[in-house]
Design an enzyme around this catalytic site. Sequence first.
Site, PDB file in Angstrom:
ATOM      1  N   ALA A   1     -11.449   4.899   0.642  1.00 57.86           N
ATOM      2  CA  ALA A   1     -12.324   5.300   1.748  1.00 57.86           C
ATOM      3  C   ALA A   1     -11.889   4.616   3.048  1.00 57.86           C
ATOM      4  O   ALA A   1     -11.377   3.500   3.012  1.00 57.86           O
ATOM      5  CB  ALA A   1     -13.772   4.924   1.418  1.00 57.86           C
TER       6      ALA A   1
ATOM      7  N   ASP B   1     -12.976   4.392  -4.770  1.00 53.01           N
ATOM      8  CA  ASP B   1     -13.591   3.384  -3.913  1.00 53.01           C
ATOM      9  C   ASP B   1     -14.777   2.770  -4.637  1.00 53.01           C
ATOM     10  O   ASP B   1     -15.428   3.426  -5.460  1.00 53.01           O
ATOM     11  CB  ASP B   1     -14.042   3.975  -2.573  1.00 53.01           C
ATOM     12  CG  ASP B   1     -14.206   2.894  -1.517  1.00 53.01           C
ATOM     13  OD1 ASP B   1     -13.188   2.534  -0.898  1.00 53.01           O
ATOM     14  OD2 ASP B   1     -15.330   2.394  -1.317  1.00 53.01           O
TER      15      ASP B   1
ATOM     16  N   CYS C   1      -8.202   1.827  -3.180  1.00 53.33           N
ATOM     17  CA  CYS C   1      -9.302   1.528  -2.251  1.00 53.33           C
ATOM     18  C   CYS C   1      -9.212   2.549  -1.124  1.00 53.33           C
ATOM     19  O   CYS C   1      -8.680   2.266  -0.048  1.00 53.33           O
ATOM     20  CB  CYS C   1      -9.197   0.112  -1.713  1.00 53.33           C
ATOM     21  SG  CYS C   1      -9.053  -1.172  -2.992  1.00 53.33           S
TER      22      CYS C   1
ATOM     23  N   CYS D   1      -4.703  -5.064   6.461  1.00 50.96           N
ATOM     24  CA  CYS D   1      -4.768  -5.087   7.922  1.00 50.96           C
ATOM     25  C   CYS D   1      -5.051  -6.506   8.389  1.00 50.96           C
ATOM     26  O   CYS D   1      -5.834  -6.743   9.303  1.00 50.96           O
ATOM     27  CB  CYS D   1      -5.808  -4.100   8.444  1.00 50.96           C
ATOM     28  SG  CYS D   1      -7.395  -4.195   7.629  1.00 50.96           S
TER      29      CYS D   1
ATOM     30  N   LYS E   1      -5.727   7.899   4.628  1.00 48.89           N
ATOM     31  CA  LYS E   1      -4.463   7.761   3.884  1.00 48.89           C
ATOM     32  C   LYS E   1      -4.415   8.747   2.719  1.00 48.89           C
ATOM     33  O   LYS E   1      -3.350   9.306   2.405  1.00 48.89           O
ATOM     34  CB  LYS E   1      -4.298   6.334   3.372  1.00 48.89           C
ATOM     35  CG  LYS E   1      -4.223   5.272   4.467  1.00 48.89           C
ATOM     36  CD  LYS E   1      -4.025   3.896   3.872  1.00 48.89           C
ATOM     37  CE  LYS E   1      -4.073   2.813   4.920  1.00 48.89           C
ATOM     38  NZ  LYS E   1      -5.432   2.661   5.514  1.00 48.89           N
TER      39      LYS E   1
ATOM     40  N   ASP F   1      -4.250  -0.589  -0.807  1.00 48.94           N
ATOM     41  CA  ASP F   1      -4.665  -1.012   0.532  1.00 48.94           C
ATOM     42  C   ASP F   1      -5.943  -1.826   0.351  1.00 48.94           C
ATOM     43  O   ASP F   1      -7.051  -1.321   0.477  1.00 48.94           O
ATOM     44  CB  ASP F   1      -4.898   0.210   1.422  1.00 48.94           C
ATOM     45  CG  ASP F   1      -5.192  -0.170   2.856  1.00 48.94           C
ATOM     46  OD1 ASP F   1      -4.535  -1.082   3.380  1.00 48.94           O
ATOM     47  OD2 ASP F   1      -6.112   0.437   3.454  1.00 48.94           O
TER      48      ASP F   1
ATOM     49  N   GLY G   1     -10.626   7.686   3.783  1.00 49.46           N
ATOM     50  CA  GLY G   1      -9.881   8.833   3.292  1.00 49.46           C
ATOM     51  C   GLY G   1      -8.724   9.310   4.133  1.00 49.46           C
ATOM     52  O   GLY G   1      -8.082  10.305   3.783  1.00 49.46           O
TER      53      GLY G   1
END
Length: 789
Positions: free
Chosen positions: A191, A221, A189, A338, A195, A285, A193
Amino acid sequence: MGRGKGGKRGRTQRRDFRDGRENVWKKPREQGDGDGDGDGGWAPFVVESPAFEEYYKKQGIVPESEWEQFMACLRKSLPTTFRINGGGQYAECIRDQMRRDFFDCLKDETEIDGEVIEPPRTLPWYPNDLAWHLSFSRRQLRKASILQRIHEFLKEENELGNITRQEAVSMVPPLFLDVKPNHRILDMCAAPGSKTFQLLEVIHKDDQPGALSQGMVIANDLNVQRCHLLIHQTKRMCSPNILVTNHEAQHFPGLKKKKLEVDVKDKEPSIGDDTGLLFDRVLCDVPCSGDGTMRKAPDLWKKWSPGMGNGLHCLQIQIAMRGVALLEVGGRMVYSTCSLNPIEDEAVVGEILRQSGGCMELLDVSSELPTLRRRPGLKSWKVRGRRRWFSSYHEDKYRAVLPSMFPSGKRMAQITREREGDMDSGNNVENPSEEATESEAEVSELPLERCMRILPHDQDTGGFFIAAFQKVGPYKRVSNSFSGKKSRGRGKAPQEAEENVDNDTENPEAVDNDNEPDNAQSAELELDSQRENRKQQKQGPWHGVDPVLFLEDDQIIRSLASYYGIQESLPLSGHLVVRSEDTSRVKRIYYVSKSVGDVARLNFRSGQMLKITSAGLKIFERHSNKEDASACNFRIASEGLPLLLPHLTKQLLYATKDDFKLLLSPSAVPFVAFKDPAFTSAMQSLLVGCCVVVLKDSVGTNDVTAVGCWRGRTNMSLLVPRVEADQMLKRLFPEEVEAGDRTSNPVNANEDDTLEEQKGDEMDEHTIEEDEGEEKGDEKDGRHTLEGQ
């Protein structure tokens, strides 16, 4: 009705005006509207959420003694953090310039309106002092000239691709992947970008001039708009080792060869047809509720509810388990969110360990990045249903939540056996208490304390969760308990959904791997009903998407090699790809590394299951200059020059510093204007068309400075964007650039003005795209929000 096309008042308005009636069409401006400085003006976001506070007090992720500090930090705006792109040509130069020109001035305490500005500081856990933390507000920015200069400098460098604005905690997951330059990496996942850019930096960190890395990054993505944003961000790395794809992460194809394979020249790729596409490193992520991002997305305070995390729990497991299936034995996977919610964090990690059947090990990485403050994962937590709290799945009489959300992760079959045993022993378990006591709370037997939770008040960041896994054995597929019912593959029949899961692995849509009664899955099916109604992404040849084709036109390849004198040290055959079958209409030519080329060939043999949005690095563009006809129809793209330069032997010039400075001027430079006669003579001997000019003083150094130019009949024009030319002027001739020019840099101008300047060159305009993604940081709000380009 308002005014019509003729600009006249409507009939009713005209009558009211004629009769002198009160004007009801224009409402008076209410107090508080607009942006006045008095009692009115913009109302700040509400940063209170009783449901949020109740939920996390119950979960115990923060000790009671730190609760007020935790909440106070969440209510403050997030500081600015940025990362200097380590793979850039000017990384160390930018770092030293920031220290010398800006940050040293703020070492001592500086006050603005009685507020002390915290000096800029490096993030101690990020390698080589390339990540920085700034904590001044917008109001302070407007009142201090030094802060304005810093802001303008960062904007300019961000536009040029030398720095990336990125939240501090977002930089952490790639560091725990332990990437090596030869690794194949999947960012599931990816976008916008940031990481992915970090991963590319590691892939190329040991590259020697002219050498190609053996590694590869596939950045995926779900949303096609975010894929274009991802392409824009990663192209600044000038890497031929990247592939951008557009897939649902939980259905990412493994590219096992089908029986009817497409005939291609290369029959022996390094990636096996039988094993399919496997990766050394996988970054998951995943989409999440994003409550760790409240400091930069304060609207979440109003929207937040426990159901946000519960609703994403199944999807997160599916994505993670697909990552497990695509991981090589011995490889490492990092799962991150997050969010602070244990339902999205520890509960998913526990389910990964249970479903993997012992093939995945949760790593203890507490010794890595020792200066990064982190908290251990939870072993026990509660689950919030619609109406009440649950400490154990035993209490969920009506199956309102999923078993995998609890620390034990027990399935219905296990619960039923335990209840039958309790009834045989005389214990009453049919009417569980409304509020469970602490003694009834489940405690996980898994080593979840090896997970990491980053809390905002520990180091003035956002919230984040990270878990690192290693694959210690093959992942064996377990039969799906829903095989006889409607497929969980979003509208596909079971056998069709099965085709998307290669490598003899479990269907990633099947969250449970135990053979249980169908009624045990009713709650899961109910909670996932919205996703079932959505049609699954189609697999196969993609309508409206140009295929990635290898350039096999020998005439074009020979023309490029002959005109530019490209040495055999840079192989062209088998590495040049285009997006059009008609080579006479090809506008751009891309260069792919061997690893990316192997994937593209494997994709053909598997029936083009992979939807490729972008492949490799653009190195040539077709030119349209009809006045000055060239022997070669393609010019060198600015992003492809670093790759090509060590291998060029023709159309190459070496300029002194004075002539190089003259070449960086906004307009075309006549031959007679150059000062060095040898340079002028060499220039006139070149063929009309694209050429490369190298700064003599930089030859033999690690940072060779070169630009693409157009050699016309009587003059020389620059083929790089104006902002890049201005950057070179500042880097090479800092003593001749006035300090006042910093605030009038063309970066602050709009894109149309920049393009108008480029149209003045003899060459056709070079489109300059604007960077809109990282200005917002890694701003997906945990939910992979759509970001337009």
